[in-house]
Design a protein around this motif. Structure first.
Motif, PDB file in Angstrom:
ATOM      1  N   ALA A   1       0.829  -1.210   0.000  1.00 48.44           N
ATOM      2  CA  ALA A   1       0.000   0.000   0.000  1.00 48.44           C
ATOM      3  C   ALA A   1       0.862   1.258   0.000  1.00 48.44           C
ATOM      4  O   ALA A   1       0.545   2.241  -0.685  1.00 48.44           O
ATOM      5  CB  ALA A   1      -0.936  -0.011   1.209  1.00 48.44           C
ATOM      6  N   ARG A   2       1.964   1.224   0.746  1.00 47.40           N
ATOM      7  CA  ARG A   2       2.868   2.383   0.786  1.00 47.40           C
ATOM      8  C   ARG A   2       3.493   2.617  -0.593  1.00 47.40           C
ATOM      9  O   ARG A   2       3.579   3.760  -1.073  1.00 47.40           O
ATOM     10  CB  ARG A   2       3.952   2.156   1.847  1.00 47.40           C
ATOM     11  N   LEU A   3       3.918   1.547  -1.254  1.00 49.19           N
ATOM     12  CA  LEU A   3       4.504   1.685  -2.585  1.00 49.19           C
ATOM     13  C   LEU A   3       3.487   2.234  -3.583  1.00 49.19           C
ATOM     14  O   LEU A   3       3.813   3.056  -4.431  1.00 49.19           O
ATOM     15  CB  LEU A   3       5.050   0.335  -3.065  1.00 49.19           C
ATOM     16  N   VAL A   4       2.237   1.759  -3.472  1.00 50.73           N
ATOM     17  CA  VAL A   4       1.186   2.266  -4.354  1.00 50.73           C
ATOM     18  C   VAL A   4       0.938   3.745  -4.079  1.00 50.73           C
ATOM     19  O   VAL A   4       0.825   4.560  -5.005  1.00 50.73           O
ATOM     20  CB  VAL A   4      -0.104   1.438  -4.185  1.00 50.73           C
ATOM     21  N   ASP A   5       0.856   4.102  -2.804  1.00 51.24           N
ATOM     22  CA  ASP A   5       0.629   5.516  -2.443  1.00 51.24           C
ATOM     23  C   ASP A   5       1.766   6.411  -2.928  1.00 51.24           C
ATOM     24  O   ASP A   5       1.540   7.588  -3.238  1.00 51.24           O
ATOM     25  CB  ASP A   5       0.472   5.649  -0.926  1.00 51.24           C
TER      26      ASP A   5
ATOM     27  N   GLY B   1       3.259   6.119  -5.642  1.00 55.75           N
ATOM     28  CA  GLY B   1       3.254   6.187  -7.105  1.00 55.75           C
ATOM     29  C   GLY B   1       3.983   5.062  -7.803  1.00 55.75           C
ATOM     30  O   GLY B   1       4.268   5.155  -9.007  1.00 55.75           O
ATOM     31  N   HIS B   2       4.284   3.973  -7.082  1.00 53.26           N
ATOM     32  CA  HIS B   2       5.035   2.868  -7.681  1.00 53.26           C
ATOM     33  C   HIS B   2       4.141   1.681  -8.041  1.00 53.26           C
ATOM     34  O   HIS B   2       4.661   0.608  -8.382  1.00 53.26           O
ATOM     35  CB  HIS B   2       6.143   2.399  -6.734  1.00 53.26           C
TER      36      HIS B   2
ATOM     37  N   PHE C   1      -5.018  -1.822 -14.954  1.00 54.33           N
ATOM     38  CA  PHE C   1      -4.546  -1.640 -13.585  1.00 54.33           C
ATOM     39  C   PHE C   1      -4.493  -0.159 -13.225  1.00 54.33           C
ATOM     40  O   PHE C   1      -4.917   0.248 -12.147  1.00 54.33           O
ATOM     41  CB  PHE C   1      -3.159  -2.261 -13.431  1.00 54.33           C
ATOM     42  N   ARG C   2      -3.976   0.653 -14.143  1.00 56.96           N
ATOM     43  CA  ARG C   2      -3.814   2.081 -13.876  1.00 56.96           C
ATOM     44  C   ARG C   2      -5.162   2.760 -13.612  1.00 56.96           C
ATOM     45  O   ARG C   2      -5.237   3.726 -12.843  1.00 56.96           O
ATOM     46  CB  ARG C   2      -3.115   2.747 -15.065  1.00 56.96           C
ATOM     47  N   ASP C   3      -6.236   2.242 -14.210  1.00 54.01           N
ATOM     48  CA  ASP C   3      -7.558   2.844 -14.048  1.00 54.01           C
ATOM     49  C   ASP C   3      -8.205   2.518 -12.699  1.00 54.01           C
ATOM     50  O   ASP C   3      -9.255   3.077 -12.371  1.00 54.01           O
ATOM     51  CB  ASP C   3      -8.495   2.380 -15.171  1.00 54.01           C
TER      52      ASP C   3
END
Length: 587
Positions: free
Chosen positions: A182-186, A188-189, A251-253
């Protein structure tokens, strides 16, 4: 300077001492070790950068490791907090600069305290990921699938997969891994993960494996794209860039919550495959012999010592003959292949020997077939599915060119059975399989697979392994003590190469950093040393070795080009006229 997750040789060695005895990395012990790492600013900077990256990979924020320390106002702790904050940002270049600043602005005492504090965090994080070897296995694959980048998110992705592999059923670790995703997604990764993890998964899961998987689970999240991770992995297998980009676009959407869940699903799938016993065994084998292997070898040696001498001798010799037959195909040596087959056929007729209760070719034939099966399993573990037809075609070409004429037809029958078999089982005619034709066919299957371009096998390293197995099994047949068996280490081969080309010969000392052809160069040197000591090598032998090495290097560094299509500009194709529809129907 700092390679991702301690892959430099010196960093690895220092980290291994931490895993073996953490007490050696207390501040007092580091200062007391005269000539130790804390007295060398450059080495200190390297290990500080590597360990700070490991610490950041396994935690959502690593700054509190220093900012909440009782000595938080001390220079070493302040610099440590800055180092941790830089590692959290994930920029390797900035991390190296921060580590170098720590090492140059602190004296040995300060470096010792900083390293000791990092060691308290790094040791359990590495153990959670399964140990240093498991972490490095995952790191090499992740960096390759991420296009060679060493950014911090790659280190985080590596640690997540390692932790889930070892502790998938541990709720605390699973939650920690989920939080890291979740941290990596937040940050921007998420898309970076989605570009990389499907490639990691495809390297482990063949298309046949994916086809047999159960339907993906629905986590019940709003608008969740069930099965997207599976479609993304399948797209990688096809190599269709449009399909891959469609999976990334889908995925990006997604909203961040769905992106985190998709990444967690995929990480769990990768971890599940890495957990399979066959994959664990393959990773241990790739790293070399483990303590478990040594214990097994000792047990086997003890059993062999209790067997009659003639049984031990026959077992060792027949095992070696199976490898010699495979090697003869690899070396394109029809005469040696014929001699091996003849020796197996006549071995039990020598004076004083008792014929075996089974077919005399049964054991060596089975060993050659087992070697072929090992290569097929290796391919599956690397995401390369070799069909029975493909394996048969490779064997048939070798049989046609190098097999003795009297056995070709029967060997072709076995190959035809392989070609026509379903996946994965093959029902060979046992009377033929246990005959000389069986050794001809099974050794060809094994040798053909070693030459398959889709299998990631350094060819000369494979040849060296066969030579070592032959020498060891023949020594065991004669009950030669282990200490008297001649072996050649990579270090000895590298030292010999330095004699040939000078001390600056550019080959990595750490085998994990070598390319396929660099592995082959080391193997060529080792093969020579098995037969001839370095100080007895003649100028003519040196020239021959130089030519052989340069051939390997040229092949390794020359890009493979697709041959141009034949020129058909002057070819006129006459399309035959078709008869009328009525005439074609016979009306």
């Amino acid at each position: 300077m700092a390679r991702m997750l301690i892959e430099q040789a010196d960093q690895r060695r220092l980290t291994e001492t931490l895993m073996e005895d953490a007490a050696l990395w207390s501040a007092d012990a580091l200062v007391a070790a005269s000539g130790g790492v804390v007295y060398d600013a450059e080495r200190s900077a390297q290990i500080l950068a590597a360990w700070a990256q490991v610490n950041a990979a396994g935690t959502n924020t690593s700054v509190p490791l220093f900012s909440k320390h009782p000595d938080a106002n001390e220079p070493w702790a302040k610099l440590g907090a800055e180092l941790a904050a830089t590692a959290d940002q994930g920029a390797v270049g900035l991390l190296e600069q921060a580590a170098r600043r720590c090492a140059t602005e602190l004296g040995p005492d300060g470096r010792a305290k900083l390293l000791a504090q990092l060691a308290t965090a790094v040791s359990p994080l590495i153990r959670l990921a399964g140990g240093l070897d498991e972490l490095l296995d995952a790191a090499a694959l992740h960096r390759r699938c991420a296009g060679g980048t060493e950014a911090g998110w790659v280190a985080g992705a590596t640690w997540i997969v390692g932790a889930l592999t070892e502790n998938a059923r541990n709720t605390t670790v699973s939650n920690l891994a989920s939080d890291r995703i979740a941290r990596l997604v937040d940050d921007g990764h998420g898309v970076n993960l989605w570009h990389t993890w499907p490639k990691v998964a495809a390297s482990m899961m063949s298309t046949a494996f994916l086809d047999e998987m159960d339907a993906p689970l629905d986590p019940g999240l709003p608008h969740y794209p069930v099965g997207l991770w599976l479609r993304a992995v399948q797209a990688v297998h096809t190599g269709d860039e449009r399909q891959i980009e469609n999976a990334v676009a889908e995925f990006r959407d997604q909203e961040p919550g769905n992106q985190s869940m998709l990444c967690f699903e995929l990480a769990m799938a990768i971890a599940a495959v890495r957990t399979l016993p066959s994959r664990r065994a393959a990773r241990r084998a790739a790293r070399g012999e483990t303590k478990e292997d040594e214990a097994l070898r000792s047990a086997v040696s003890a059993i062999m010592d209790e067997l009659p001498a003639d049984v031990v001798e026959r077992t060792g010799r027949m095992y070696a003959f199976s490898r010699r037959a495979i090697l003869a195909y690899i070396d394109r040596d029809a005469e040696t292949l014929a001699a091996v087959i003849d020796r197996v056929a006549t071995w039990d007729d020598d004076p004083g020997r008792t014929p075996p209760p089974q077919f005399r070719f049964e054991f060596p034939n089975q060993q050659a077939l087992d070697f072929a099966n090992q290569l097929l399993r290796l391919g599956e573990m690397e995401g390369v599915h070799i069909t029975n037809r493909e394996a048969a075609d490779g064997a048939a070409r070798l049989i046609d060119r190098y097999a003795p004429n009297e056995y070709k037809q029967a060997a072709r029958e076995l190959v035809q059975a392989l070609r026509g078999a379903g996946e994965p089982g093959v029902d060979f005619n046992q009377s033929v399989a246990n005959s000389p034709a069986g050794l001809v066919a099974f050794a060809a299957m094994a040798a053909g697979l070693t030459q398959n371009r889709r299998l990631p096998l350094p060819k000369e390293r494979t040849r060296l392994n066969l030579l070592n197995e032959i020498r060891e099994s023949e020594a065991k047949a004669l009950r030669v003590p282990d200490r008297e068996i001649i072996t050649v280490s990579d270090e000895e081969a590298l030292a010999f190469l330095e004699q040939l080309y000078g001390p600056d010969y550019p080959l990595p000392r750490d085998p994990r950093e070598r390319t396929v052809w660099e592995h082959d160069v080391v193997a060529i040197a080792a093969q020579h040393l098995l037969e001839c000591p370095a100080d007895a090598t003649t100028p003519e032998q040196r020239q021959a070795l130089d030519a052989r090495i340069k051939t390997v290097l040229r092949a390794g560094t020359t890009p493979q080009r697709t041959p141009p299509r034949p020129d058909r500009s002057n070819v006129v194709r006459n399309q035959p006229k078709r008869s009328s529809k009525r005439k074609r129907k016979g009306k």
